[in-house]
Design a protein around this motif. Structure first.
Motif, PDB file in Angstrom:
ATOM      1  N   GLY A  50     -36.751  70.019 -10.666  1.00 45.46           N
ATOM      2  CA  GLY A  50     -35.713  69.262 -11.341  1.00 45.46           C
ATOM      3  C   GLY A  50     -35.942  68.963 -12.802  1.00 45.46           C
ATOM      4  N   GLY A  51     -37.162  69.114 -13.285  1.00 49.28           N
ATOM      5  CA  GLY A  51     -37.408  68.907 -14.711  1.00 49.28           C
ATOM      6  C   GLY A  51     -37.715  67.468 -15.023  1.00 49.28           C
ATOM      7  N   PRO A  52     -37.794  67.091 -16.288  1.00 47.22           N
ATOM      8  CA  PRO A  52     -37.466  67.917 -17.442  1.00 47.22           C
ATOM      9  C   PRO A  52     -38.527  68.974 -17.743  1.00 47.22           C
ATOM     10  CG  PRO A  52     -38.191  65.747 -18.163  1.00 47.22           C
ATOM     11  CD  PRO A  52     -38.150  65.713 -16.669  1.00 47.22           C
ATOM     12  N   VAL A  53     -38.069  70.068 -18.339  1.00 48.27           N
ATOM     13  CA  VAL A  53     -38.954  71.147 -18.759  1.00 48.27           C
ATOM     14  C   VAL A  53     -38.762  71.320 -20.264  1.00 48.27           C
ATOM     15  CG1 VAL A  53     -39.550  73.577 -18.483  1.00 48.27           C
ATOM     16  CG2 VAL A  53     -38.721  72.281 -16.524  1.00 48.27           C
ATOM     17  N   LEU A  54     -39.869  71.383 -20.991  1.00 45.46           N
ATOM     18  CA  LEU A  54     -39.833  71.517 -22.450  1.00 45.46           C
ATOM     19  C   LEU A  54     -39.875  72.990 -22.835  1.00 45.46           C
ATOM     20  CD1 LEU A  54     -40.019  70.152 -25.282  1.00 45.46           C
ATOM     21  CD2 LEU A  54     -42.510  70.186 -24.993  1.00 45.46           C
ATOM     22  N   TYR A  55     -38.940  73.392 -23.695  1.00 46.38           N
ATOM     23  CA  TYR A  55     -38.866  74.764 -24.198  1.00 46.38           C
ATOM     24  C   TYR A  55     -38.912  74.757 -25.715  1.00 46.38           C
ATOM     25  CZ  TYR A  55     -37.216  76.261 -19.581  1.00 46.38           C
ATOM     26  OH  TYR A  55     -37.103  76.531 -18.253  1.00 46.38           O
ATOM     27  N   ARG A  56     -39.396  75.877 -26.291  1.00 49.50           N
ATOM     28  CA  ARG A  56     -39.408  76.023 -27.749  1.00 49.50           C
ATOM     29  C   ARG A  56     -38.855  77.386 -28.117  1.00 49.50           C
ATOM     30  NH1 ARG A  56     -44.702  74.579 -30.403  1.00 49.50           N
ATOM     31  NH2 ARG A  56     -45.529  76.146 -29.013  1.00 49.50           N
ATOM     32  N   LEU A  57     -37.960  77.396 -29.103  1.00 42.28           N
ATOM     33  CA  LEU A  57     -37.468  78.624 -29.709  1.00 42.28           C
ATOM     34  C   LEU A  57     -38.239  78.845 -31.001  1.00 42.28           C
ATOM     35  CD1 LEU A  57     -33.647  78.027 -29.189  1.00 42.28           C
ATOM     36  CD2 LEU A  57     -34.954  79.925 -28.227  1.00 42.28           C
ATOM     37  N   PRO A  58     -38.211  80.046 -31.559  1.00 42.39           N
ATOM     38  CA  PRO A  58     -38.889  80.266 -32.839  1.00 42.39           C
ATOM     39  C   PRO A  58     -38.447  79.248 -33.896  1.00 42.39           C
ATOM     40  CG  PRO A  58     -38.165  82.349 -31.907  1.00 42.39           C
ATOM     41  CD  PRO A  58     -37.599  81.254 -31.034  1.00 42.39           C
ATOM     42  N   GLY A  59     -39.384  78.830 -34.734  1.00 44.91           N
ATOM     43  CA  GLY A  59     -39.085  77.845 -35.769  1.00 44.91           C
ATOM     44  C   GLY A  59     -39.209  76.416 -35.275  1.00 44.91           C
ATOM     45  N   ASN A  60     -39.922  76.221 -34.163  1.00 46.67           N
ATOM     46  CA  ASN A  60     -40.108  74.892 -33.569  1.00 46.67           C
ATOM     47  C   ASN A  60     -38.791  74.195 -33.256  1.00 46.67           C
ATOM     48  OD1 ASN A  60     -42.879  75.029 -33.443  1.00 46.67           O
ATOM     49  ND2 ASN A  60     -43.149  74.182 -35.487  1.00 46.67           N
ATOM     50  N   VAL A  61     -37.804  74.973 -32.811  1.00 45.40           N
ATOM     51  CA  VAL A  61     -36.565  74.400 -32.287  1.00 45.40           C
ATOM     52  C   VAL A  61     -36.854  74.100 -30.815  1.00 45.40           C
ATOM     53  CG1 VAL A  61     -34.141  74.826 -31.782  1.00 45.40           C
ATOM     54  CG2 VAL A  61     -35.153  75.713 -33.904  1.00 45.40           C
ATOM     55  N   CYS A  62     -36.903  72.812 -30.471  1.00 45.56           N
ATOM     56  CA  CYS A  62     -37.359  72.404 -29.146  1.00 45.56           C
ATOM     57  C   CYS A  62     -36.251  71.689 -28.389  1.00 45.56           C
ATOM     58  CB  CYS A  62     -38.555  71.475 -29.285  1.00 45.56           C
ATOM     59  SG  CYS A  62     -39.906  72.224 -30.240  1.00 45.56           S
ATOM     60  N   PHE A  63     -36.239  71.856 -27.070  1.00 46.08           N
ATOM     61  CA  PHE A  63     -35.264  71.167 -26.230  1.00 46.08           C
ATOM     62  C   PHE A  63     -35.828  70.997 -24.831  1.00 46.08           C
ATOM     63  CE2 PHE A  63     -34.466  75.655 -25.712  1.00 46.08           C
ATOM     64  CZ  PHE A  63     -34.162  75.813 -24.371  1.00 46.08           C
ATOM     65  N   LEU A  64     -35.261  70.040 -24.103  1.00 43.01           N
ATOM     66  CA  LEU A  64     -35.613  69.803 -22.710  1.00 43.01           C
ATOM     67  C   LEU A  64     -34.452  70.274 -21.839  1.00 43.01           C
ATOM     68  CD1 LEU A  64     -36.843  66.134 -23.132  1.00 43.01           C
ATOM     69  CD2 LEU A  64     -38.309  68.057 -22.529  1.00 43.01           C
ATOM     70  N   ARG A  65     -34.781  70.793 -20.671  1.00 41.20           N
ATOM     71  CA  ARG A  65     -33.758  71.152 -19.682  1.00 41.20           C
ATOM     72  C   ARG A  65     -34.049  70.357 -18.415  1.00 41.20           C
ATOM     73  NH1 ARG A  65     -31.084  76.645 -17.684  1.00 41.20           N
ATOM     74  NH2 ARG A  65     -30.507  75.912 -15.633  1.00 41.20           N
ATOM     75  N   VAL A  66     -33.015  69.719 -17.877  1.00 39.24           N
ATOM     76  CA  VAL A  66     -33.156  68.918 -16.662  1.00 39.24           C
ATOM     77  C   VAL A  66     -32.167  69.457 -15.631  1.00 39.24           C
ATOM     78  CG1 VAL A  66     -33.099  66.596 -15.679  1.00 39.24           C
ATOM     79  CG2 VAL A  66     -33.714  66.904 -18.088  1.00 39.24           C
ATOM     80  N   ASP A  67     -32.664  69.749 -14.432  1.00 39.43           N
ATOM     81  CA  ASP A  67     -31.865  70.359 -13.371  1.00 39.43           C
ATOM     82  C   ASP A  67     -31.926  69.548 -12.090  1.00 39.43           C
ATOM     83  OD1 ASP A  67     -30.444  72.603 -13.897  1.00 39.43           O
ATOM     84  OD2 ASP A  67     -32.099  73.987 -13.593  1.00 39.43           O
TER      85      ASP A  67
END
Length: 193
Positions: A50-67
């Motif tokens: 269920g999360g939250p799970v931390l993700y990072r895109l290039p350039g330190n663009v970060c977000f959490l996903r909760v399921d």
């Protein structure tokens, strides 16, 4: 899947006269799609599901996903002003006819009192809530079984039938990881030796 699509496109360009130009365009589209930056999974704050799970895109663009809730997914990030932005996709709520206004407000109970939160809907079934970081919000998110309940407001009054709940356990810890990720800090157990 992409390999099968490329194979079918190549076969169609050979078998159908005049299609090589279209096939080339599709192939270019497939290549562009596969070249998009992929999000790197950094930390799962609730590995039991269920999360939250931390993700990072290039350039330190970060977000959490909760399921955590069936039929509902949340993405959490910081907006340009540093506020906590929660984007929720909840098809079940839209199908039931319960929907927040395209640009409106919702009520959220924090620290025993109602706080009005701006809501934007870029399109059904998605809503975006923007939260100011306050001690009451932090206290709510620190709770063991934290839940954020957003109630739609219409004509200045809450509509109890239109409520969107977000199971927010471990979300405060995730937001701290989000902030560390955004500045490029080393995250324990994920980056480094």
């Amino acid at each position: 899947m992409l390999g099968l699509l490329a194979l079918l496109t190549a076969l169609a360009t050979v078998l159908i006269p005049g299609l090589p130009q279209v096939g080339g365009g599709v192939a270019d589209g497939v290549r562009a799609f596969t070249a998009l930056p992929q999000a790197e999974k950094l930390i799962d704050y609730a590995p039991e599901g269920g999360g939250p799970v931390l993700y990072r895109l290039p350039g330190n663009v970060c977000f959490l996903r909760v399921d955590r809730q069936p039929g509902q997914t949340e993405w959490v990030r910081r907006d340009g002003q540093g506020r906590i932005e929660i984007t929720v996709s909840a098809p079940g709520l839209a199908q039931a006819g319960e929907r927040f206004e395209t640009e409106g407000t919702a009520e959220l109970q924090l620290g025993g009192r109602a706080v009005v939160i701006p809501v934007v809907s870029p399109g059904l079934p998605t809503w975006r809530f923007t939260l100011e970081e306050t001690p009451a919000l932090q206290e709510t998110l620190d709770a063991e079984e934290a839940t954020l309940r957003f109630t739609a407001i219409r004509g200045g009054k809450p509509v109890p039938e239109e409520v969107l709940s977000i199971a927010a356990g471990n979300l405060w810890q995730g937001i701290q990881g989000l902030d560390s990720c955004a500045i490029g800090a080393e995250l324990p157990g994920v980056v480094g030796p």
